[in-house]
Design a protein around this motif. Structure first.
Motif, short mmCIF file in Angstrom:
data_model
loop_
_atom_site.label_atom_id
_atom_site.label_comp_id
_atom_site.label_asym_id
_atom_site.label_seq_id
_atom_site.Cartn_x
_atom_site.Cartn_y
_atom_site.Cartn_z
N GLN A 190 1.20 32.59 10.61
CA GLN A 190 -0.08 31.95 10.34
C GLN A 190 -0.24 31.63 8.85
O GLN A 190 -0.72 30.54 8.47
CB GLN A 190 -1.23 32.84 10.82
CG GLN A 190 -1.31 32.98 12.33
CD GLN A 190 -2.36 33.98 12.76
OE1 GLN A 190 -3.02 34.60 11.92
NE2 GLN A 190 -2.52 34.13 14.07
N GLU A 191 0.19 32.58 8.00
CA GLU A 191 0.12 32.32 6.56
C GLU A 191 1.03 31.16 6.17
O GLU A 191 0.65 30.26 5.37
CB GLU A 191 0.52 33.58 5.79
CG GLU A 191 -0.47 34.72 5.91
CD GLU A 191 0.00 35.96 5.18
OE1 GLU A 191 1.11 35.92 4.59
OE2 GLU A 191 -0.72 36.98 5.20
N MET A 192 2.26 31.16 6.72
CA MET A 192 3.20 30.08 6.40
C MET A 192 2.70 28.74 6.94
O MET A 192 2.88 27.68 6.31
CB MET A 192 4.58 30.41 6.96
CG MET A 192 5.20 31.64 6.30
SD MET A 192 6.76 32.16 7.07
CE MET A 192 7.82 30.83 6.57
N LYS A 212 -1.20 23.09 3.59
CA LYS A 212 -1.70 22.89 2.23
C LYS A 212 -0.73 22.05 1.40
O LYS A 212 -1.15 21.16 0.63
CB LYS A 212 -1.92 24.25 1.58
CG LYS A 212 -2.52 24.16 0.19
CD LYS A 212 -2.76 25.55 -0.37
CE LYS A 212 -3.36 25.46 -1.78
NZ LYS A 212 -3.61 26.80 -2.36
N LEU A 254 1.20 37.08 12.08
CA LEU A 254 0.35 36.94 10.89
C LEU A 254 1.09 36.19 9.77
O LEU A 254 0.51 35.32 9.08
CB LEU A 254 -0.10 38.32 10.40
CG LEU A 254 -1.04 39.09 11.35
CD1 LEU A 254 -1.30 40.49 10.80
CD2 LEU A 254 -2.35 38.32 11.54
N GLN A 255 2.39 36.56 9.62
CA GLN A 255 3.20 35.87 8.61
C GLN A 255 3.34 34.40 8.95
O GLN A 255 3.30 33.51 8.06
CB GLN A 255 4.57 36.54 8.51
CG GLN A 255 5.41 36.03 7.35
CD GLN A 255 6.73 36.80 7.24
OE1 GLN A 255 7.01 37.70 8.04
NE2 GLN A 255 7.53 36.42 6.24
N ALA A 295 -0.46 27.89 7.27
CA ALA A 295 -1.54 27.44 6.37
C ALA A 295 -0.96 26.86 5.09
O ALA A 295 -1.44 25.82 4.58
CB ALA A 295 -2.47 28.62 6.07
N ARG A 296 0.10 27.51 4.57
CA ARG A 296 0.74 26.98 3.36
C ARG A 296 1.39 25.65 3.64
O ARG A 296 1.38 24.73 2.79
CB ARG A 296 1.75 28.00 2.86
CG ARG A 296 2.39 27.59 1.52
CD ARG A 296 3.47 28.56 1.12
NE ARG A 296 4.17 28.08 -0.09
CZ ARG A 296 5.34 28.55 -0.51
NH1 ARG A 296 5.95 29.52 0.17
NH2 ARG A 296 5.90 28.05 -1.61
N ARG A 327 3.03 41.37 13.19
CA ARG A 327 3.33 41.07 11.78
C ARG A 327 3.90 39.66 11.63
O ARG A 327 3.52 38.89 10.73
CB ARG A 327 4.32 42.10 11.24
CG ARG A 327 3.74 43.47 11.01
CD ARG A 327 4.61 44.25 10.04
NE ARG A 327 4.25 45.67 10.03
CZ ARG A 327 4.90 46.63 10.66
NH1 ARG A 327 5.99 46.31 11.37
NH2 ARG A 327 4.50 47.87 10.58
#
Length: 257
Positions: A64-66, A72, A61-62, A68-69, A58
């Protein structure tokens, strides 16, 4: 109760008591219980490993999202600055800086979970080896105990058979002694009855006189037969009575001379 019977009863009682205790304290059951407990502990460790691995996934995955943000926001800051919107670029960079702190905390948690996972996996491997080794030793001990128990039962059976054979031998000896004693008493009473020392209550009145007269008559008849045999042998070699016994029906003439 004799001392022998009392000792036998005590032995039987002690044997039954020991068997009951052995049944209550059967080492095979104890080993199986210990093995089941170790298997349950191993399952708990494996469950903990799975839970830690799930938590780690978890966070991964979190992260990886952070990440990517984070990328960005960097791209948005560059685009805003290119379009002359320094205020938007500053806002994007501020959010990026805040996100970077969150990612740092997440990285610490992820690193901690990695260490926990490695420790739990190591413990799980060692416990698996211990449980496997205990299982082999458990089965070996159980097999040895079962074989020893079977040998004890066989020895007890042999001992019981030996005791039974000894009892049977003693019974046979006593029976033989009783038979010999009764035979001796029967022979003695027969002799006493024959001599007249004991009165035969089943005999007819004056049976003793008749018995003696019959004996005298039998002796006199034997003497006459001897004399006739002497005379017949001297004359022709065989008595007329013996000649009547010749042939298949000769037996019908026995006693009818």
């Amino acid at each position: 109760m004799s001392s022998t019977n009392s000792s036998r009863v005590k032995t039987i009682f002690r044997t039954k008591t020991n068997k009951a205790l052995d049944k209550l304290e059967d080492p095979r059951d104890t080993l199986d219980d210990s093995y089941d407990q170790q298997v349950k502990l191993l399952q708990q460790v494996r469950q903990a490993v799975a839970e830690v691995a799930t938590a780690k996934k978890r966070i991964e995955l979190q992260g990886q999202e952070m990440g990517a943000r984070f990328q960005k926001l960097g791209a948005q800051a560059a685009e805003a600055l290119a379009q002359g919107r320094e205020d938007l670029a500053r806002a994007a960079l501020e959010r990026r800086a805040m996100l970077e702190g969150q990612v740092a905390n997440l990285q610490k948690q992820y690193s901690s979970l990695e260490q926990q996972t490695a420790q739990l996996q190591d413990r799980e491997r060692r416990l698996t080896d211990q449980v496997a080794a205990f299982r082999i030793e458990k089965e070996t001990i159980k097999a040895t105990y079962t074989a020893s128990e079977a040998q004890v039962r066989a020895n007890e059976a042999v001992s019981g058979i030996s005791s039974t054979i000894e009892d049977v031998g003693s019974s046979l000896d006593r029976a033989r002694d009783r038979v010999a004693e009764m035979q001796a008493r029967a022979a003695a009473t027969n002799e006493l009855l024959a001599s007249g020392a004991l009165a035969d209550l089943t005999a007819a009145p004056d049976a003793d006189i008749e018995r003696q007269l019959a004996s005298l008559s039998a002796n006199a008849d034997i003497n006459r037969q001897l004399q006739a045999m002497r005379d017949g042998t001297a004359a022709s070699g065989a008595s007329p009575a013996d000649r009547r016994l010749d042939g298949p029906d000769g037996w019908l003439a026995i006693g009818k001379a």
